[in-house]
Design an enzyme around this catalytic site. Structure first.
Site: not given
Ligand code: HEM
Ligand code: NAG
Ligand code: NAG
Ligand code: NAG
Ligand code: NAG
Ligand code: NAG
Ligand code: NAG
Length: 328
Positions: A65, A69, A94, A193
């Site tokens: 992740r 990001h 975040n 996911h």
């Protein structure tokens, strides 16, 4: 004489770089970027990622992740790693959520000891994400390297550019389009996911007061809804549960099978299959991946490469940070 020819060579070089800047910026990333300058870079990152996952399985998800990001905000430039209350770490998507910074620090320390000032923090995130997926049972791919680290964090860019689980699918697609990714990338990368956890605060909107006509999201399996209501009933929005409750730690295509069974956790997960916008654009891709691990793995690897190519700093742009948390 020698100097003159060096200068004209430099002039030619600049002409080429400047004339074709936007094109070469992409092609300057290469799989063997550290082959001479830091030949052990891969094995160092691999060892650290492996031991971090052995200590805590979830770290695979957290590292994957982080790369996402990072890349969606000012490109893949390590900007998410910069400390400071005005940094990306404190942006809404975040704060109290992204993790793994200590692992990145330990990788960086090992790489600085091995080949000082050579491997960028942005590339560390790229390589760590690759091994995180591999060690979770997912596909492998040859990463492209040579990114340099940015000089600024962009908190407002993180707030506006990162997708929210409350966004409609069309908005999520637009946010991917804004960084050059398409609808196939949205669905394939959402398959991340298949590992990791999410907090009640990010899906409890589906569990009560959902709409004027329905208390619970009608596209959420009723048994799962009851389990989640019980899990989140304490009111602590930080309580976590698995994004893929069927095989939480394994990188497989069960995430997509879950969506067919109304067992997606986030609204933005289930919406890929069940929302009106999803039915128009993403549903058929979900069906394909639910039926073919091979197709999902192949597309996921391709989309990771495409995500890793978002606006890299190359050449003499930016810098190679010595400490991923601060600019040199
Ligand atoms: C499509 C739009 C996306 C949305 C709306 C979204 C949203 C979220 C949310 C809300 C969480 C839980 C955060 C928390 O509980 O604090 C999460 C976790 C996670 N996301 Fe996404 N995400 C998206 C796409 C992606 C992509 C493209 C990747 C990577 C390629 C990814 C990888 C992950 C992983 C691995 C976790 C679990 C992290 C952990 O357990 O530490 N997500 N995401
Ligand atoms: C191991 O994982 C735990 C969380 O489960 C964490 O608190 C600890 O810092 C980790 N140790 C190392 C050496 O990474
Ligand atoms: C921050 O991100 C926004 C949105 O992508 C962009 O318009 C802006 O130029 C960025 N700011 C900085 C300082 O990089
Ligand atoms: C997205 O881009 C990839 C690579 O160019 C392409 O193969 C795929 O068909 C595209 N998907 C859509 C929905 O346009
Ligand atoms: C989660 O925990 C943090 C501190 O650890 C707290 O500041 C925050 O408010 C909590 N978030 C939710 C949604 O409860
Ligand atoms: C999920 O688990 C159940 C029970 O273990 C099993 O019957 C089902 O096939 C699994 N579904 C997926 C998508 O793996
Ligand atoms: C999966 O593949 C089988 C066999 O090709 C097909 O009959 C079925 O309709 C497919 N399911 C989905 C959801 O695409």
């Amino acid at each position: 004489m020698a100097m003159g020819s060096n200068l004209s060579f430099l002039g030619f070089f600049l002409l080429v770089v400047m004339g074709f800047g936007p094109i070469t910026a992409r092609s300057q990333l290469s799989s063997d970027f550290y082959a001479q300058s830091c030949p052990n870079a891969f094995s160092i990152v691999r060892c650290h990622v492996l031991s971090a996952i052995k200590n805590e399985t979830r770290m695979a998800a957290s590292l994957l992740r982080l790369h996402f990001h990072d890349c969606f905000v000012n490109g893949c430039d390590g900007s998410i790693l910069l400390d400071g209350s005005d940094g990306e770490k404190f942006a809404f998507p975040n704060v109290n959520s992204v993790r793994g910074f200590d692992v990145v620090d330990s990788i960086k320390t090992a790489l600085e000891n091995e080949c000082k000032g050579t491997v960028s923090c942005a590339d560390i995130l790229t390589i760590a994400a690759k091994y995180a997926v591999l060690f979770s049972g997912g596909p492998s791919w040859r990463v492209l390297l040579g990114r340099r680290d940015g000089l600024v964090a962009n908190q407002s860019g993180a707030n506006s550019g990162l997708p929210s689980p409350f966004d409609p699918i069309d908005t999520i697609i637009s946010k991917f389009n804004a960084v050059g990714l398409n609808t196939t990338d949205v669905v394939a990368l959402s398959g991340a996911h298949t590992i990791g956890l999410a907090r009640c605060a990010l899906f409890s909107n589906r569990l009560s007061n959902f709409s004027p006509t329905s208390s619970v999201d009608p596209t959420l399996d009723s048994n799962l809804a009851a389990e989640l209501q019980s899990l989140c009933s304490s009111g602590d929005g930080n309580t976590t549960t698995a994004l893929d409750r069927n095989s939480t730690d394994v990188f497989d295509n069960h995430y997509f099978q879950n969506l067919l069974n109304q067992k997606g956790l986030l609204s933005s997960d289930q919406g890929l299959f069940s929302s009106d916008e999803g039915i128009a654009s993403t549903k058929s891709i979900v069906e394909t991946y639910s039926n073919s691990t091979e197709k999902f793995f192949c597309d996921f690897a391709n989309s990771m490469l495409r995500m890793g190519n978002i606006s890299p700093l190359t050449g003499s742009q930016g810098q190679v940070r010595q400490n991923c948390r601060v600019v040199n």
